[in-house]
Enzyme design. Sequence first.
Site, PDB file in Angstrom:
ATOM      1  N   GLU A 275       0.826  -1.214   0.000  1.00  0.00           N
ATOM      2  CA  GLU A 275       0.000   0.000   0.000  1.00  0.00           C
ATOM      3  C   GLU A 275       0.858   1.261   0.000  1.00  0.00           C
ATOM      4  O   GLU A 275       0.772   2.064   0.921  1.00  0.00           O
ATOM      5  CB  GLU A 275      -0.895   0.006   1.249  1.00  0.00           C
ATOM      6  CG  GLU A 275      -1.774  -1.204   1.410  1.00  0.00           C
ATOM      7  CD  GLU A 275      -2.441  -1.262   2.791  1.00  0.00           C
ATOM      8  OE1 GLU A 275      -2.023  -0.533   3.712  1.00  0.00           O
ATOM      9  OE2 GLU A 275      -3.380  -2.048   2.931  1.00  0.00           O
ATOM     10  N   ARG A 314       2.647  20.150   5.834  1.00  0.00           N
ATOM     11  CA  ARG A 314       3.685  19.247   6.351  1.00  0.00           C
ATOM     12  C   ARG A 314       4.781  19.972   7.151  1.00  0.00           C
ATOM     13  O   ARG A 314       5.171  19.483   8.210  1.00  0.00           O
ATOM     14  CB  ARG A 314       4.298  18.412   5.222  1.00  0.00           C
ATOM     15  CG  ARG A 314       3.268  17.504   4.523  1.00  0.00           C
ATOM     16  CD  ARG A 314       3.899  16.497   3.574  1.00  0.00           C
ATOM     17  NE  ARG A 314       4.693  15.537   4.292  1.00  0.00           N
ATOM     18  CZ  ARG A 314       6.000  15.561   4.417  1.00  0.00           C
ATOM     19  NH1 ARG A 314       6.712  16.496   3.797  1.00  0.00           N
ATOM     20  NH2 ARG A 314       6.624  14.660   5.121  1.00  0.00           N
ATOM     21  N   TYR A 318       4.689  18.472  10.805  1.00  0.00           N
ATOM     22  CA  TYR A 318       5.716  17.473  11.101  1.00  0.00           C
ATOM     23  C   TYR A 318       7.120  18.077  11.144  1.00  0.00           C
ATOM     24  O   TYR A 318       8.098  17.328  11.233  1.00  0.00           O
ATOM     25  CB  TYR A 318       5.738  16.381  10.017  1.00  0.00           C
ATOM     26  CG  TYR A 318       4.415  15.758   9.664  1.00  0.00           C
ATOM     27  CD1 TYR A 318       3.734  14.953  10.577  1.00  0.00           C
ATOM     28  CD2 TYR A 318       3.849  15.940   8.398  1.00  0.00           C
ATOM     29  CE1 TYR A 318       2.531  14.350  10.244  1.00  0.00           C
ATOM     30  CE2 TYR A 318       2.644  15.343   8.057  1.00  0.00           C
ATOM     31  CZ  TYR A 318       1.995  14.554   8.986  1.00  0.00           C
ATOM     32  OH  TYR A 318       0.808  13.963   8.649  1.00  0.00           O
ATOM     33  N   CYS A 346      -2.000  33.953   9.638  1.00  0.00           N
ATOM     34  CA  CYS A 346      -1.687  34.639  10.884  1.00  0.00           C
ATOM     35  C   CYS A 346      -1.305  33.664  11.987  1.00  0.00           C
ATOM     36  O   CYS A 346      -2.014  33.520  12.984  1.00  0.00           O
ATOM     37  CB  CYS A 346      -2.879  35.491  11.297  1.00  0.00           C
ATOM     38  SG  CYS A 346      -3.271  36.673  10.021  1.00  0.00           S
ATOM     39  N   TYR A 375       0.407  13.829   0.569  1.00  0.00           N
ATOM     40  CA  TYR A 375       0.080  14.524   1.816  1.00  0.00           C
ATOM     41  C   TYR A 375       0.221  16.035   1.654  1.00  0.00           C
ATOM     42  O   TYR A 375       0.625  16.742   2.573  1.00  0.00           O
ATOM     43  CB  TYR A 375       0.933  13.979   2.991  1.00  0.00           C
ATOM     44  CG  TYR A 375       0.824  12.475   3.097  1.00  0.00           C
ATOM     45  CD1 TYR A 375      -0.356  11.892   3.553  1.00  0.00           C
ATOM     46  CD2 TYR A 375       1.852  11.623   2.676  1.00  0.00           C
ATOM     47  CE1 TYR A 375      -0.495  10.507   3.616  1.00  0.00           C
ATOM     48  CE2 TYR A 375       1.718  10.246   2.734  1.00  0.00           C
ATOM     49  CZ  TYR A 375       0.551   9.695   3.197  1.00  0.00           C
ATOM     50  OH  TYR A 375       0.407   8.337   3.250  1.00  0.00           O
TER      51      TYR A 375
HETATM   52  C1  LIG Z   1      -0.922   5.889   5.387  1.00  0.00           C
HETATM   53  C2  LIG Z   1      -1.097   4.467   5.077  1.00  0.00           C
HETATM   54  C3  LIG Z   1      -0.449   3.908   3.973  1.00  0.00           C
HETATM   55  C4  LIG Z   1       0.493   4.683   3.068  1.00  0.00           C
HETATM   56  O1  LIG Z   1       1.647   5.079   3.705  1.00  0.00           O
HETATM   57  P1  LIG Z   1       2.826   5.766   2.828  1.00  0.00           P
HETATM   58  O2  LIG Z   1       3.830   6.118   3.848  1.00  0.00           O
HETATM   59  O3  LIG Z   1       2.247   6.932   2.138  1.00  0.00           O
HETATM   60  O4  LIG Z   1       3.323   4.732   1.887  1.00  0.00           O
HETATM   61  C5  LIG Z   1      -0.680   2.579   3.690  1.00  0.00           C
HETATM   62  N1  LIG Z   1      -1.512   1.830   4.444  1.00  0.00           N
HETATM   63  C6  LIG Z   1      -2.160   2.330   5.518  1.00  0.00           C
HETATM   64  C7  LIG Z   1      -3.065   1.464   6.298  1.00  0.00           C
HETATM   65  C8  LIG Z   1      -1.972   3.664   5.868  1.00  0.00           C
HETATM   66  O5  LIG Z   1      -2.609   4.158   6.932  1.00  0.00           O
END
Ligand SMILES: *Cc1c(COP(=O)(O)O)cnc(C)c1O
Length: 421
Positions: A275, A314, A318, A346, A375
């Site tokens: 993912e 970001r 972060y 502001c 992001y």
């Molecule tokens: C955020 C997330 C991702 C993707 O993470 P990346 O760092 O963008 O690769 C994949 N799976 C789940 C469950 C997530 O919450």
Amino acid sequence: MDHFLYRDGELHAEDVVLRDIAAAVGTPFYCYSTATLTRHYQLFTDALSPLRHLVCFAVKANSNIAVLKHLGDLGAGMDVVSVGEYLRARAAGVPGERIVFSGVGKTREEMRIALEGGIRQFNVESEPELEALSEVAAGMGATAPIALRVNPDVDARTHEKIATGRKEDKFGVPIARASEIYARAAALPGLQVVGIDMHIGSQLTDLAPFEAAYTRMADLTRALRAEGHRIERLDLGGGLGIPYTRSNEAPPLPTDYGAMVKRVLGDLDCEVEIEPGRLIAGNAGVLVAQVIYRKEGEGRDFLILDAAMNDLIRPAMYGAHHDIVPLIEPEAGAPLAPVDIVGPVCETGDTFARQRPMPPLAAGDLVAFRSAGAYGAVMSSEYNSRPLIPEVLVCGDHFAVIRARPTFDEMLARDTFPAWM
Ligand SMILES: *Cc1c(COP(=O)(O)O)cnc(C)c1O
């Protein structure tokens, strides 16, 4: 590698001069490169071959439906964390059997819509969710394919806010209790166990935490099979980091990641799902902004841009670094001087960079934030009543607006007066 390069003194997105897009759509705007998206998707699918696998793009990184359609047309699946994302993936033409539903707080309504529309699997994160899904599916006369998200208790050694695989994090079920919860899942109506899921964090710059987690996953696969469960799919989550500075040491490449996956999980005869979000979209996008003022402060100069923390949060959220480069290539040997690069919101938090060495820049000049494709737009808001900024997709020598900038009237029209006023 990405496709945002200087050519003839101008920063290009593929074959398009970014300044031409700025002239057409105004600043600030996000711009994505189709060729970069393709390349990154292809890197992953090549890295995992010949394992049976599906690369499920993490929609939360960039949810524009044109981006999703491009990836979906290449064969990608999607990882969604809300029904809104599910509907975006479907609107982009991705079939339900390629959509994985993750997230700790799925509502019954979300479960129902996904079951009706078709879903590859639910990544279930708790026992209450397991029971809710069983009720919803059984009530519809449906069967929900599930993987349990197991928390391997591995520290991904990434930013505090995006580490998800330690036992104190809110995600998944503890690995020590997996056997018991799988037994419960097998006994509940309306559910079919298909695999195991993990996701230990984001922006990982080291393979070791992945390897530790996947080793636990391999052991768990054998243990659950011995207990009679059918484990056919392993969802490895996302999280591979990208270089945000060009001087930084390079994070592991998808090829190294793929080799490790094959070594640790290759003999289990499972289909593997990954993912990735950031690694596919991050370096496939830039945010283009204009310098409104150059302000001389006491002991430091400020570049005040027309982009702000509401457009790209970001750095504020972060402490993230983005390289910021002029659209017109500075002359070789141009002097660099430190400036603070800020937006108009502001809040002092609306600071993109402090004392960043930059070539000479003046009001009216254009700059690009690199690595803003993941992001970025998805986390934007209208804070300070700044309308959402447009998104543009480039493909070769042409570009199209894939989300238009709303007018002020459109922004205002969403609010209404109550009857008593
Ligand atoms: C955020 C997330 C991702 C993707 O993470 P990346 O760092 O963008 O690769 C994949 N799976 C789940 C469950 C997530 O919450």
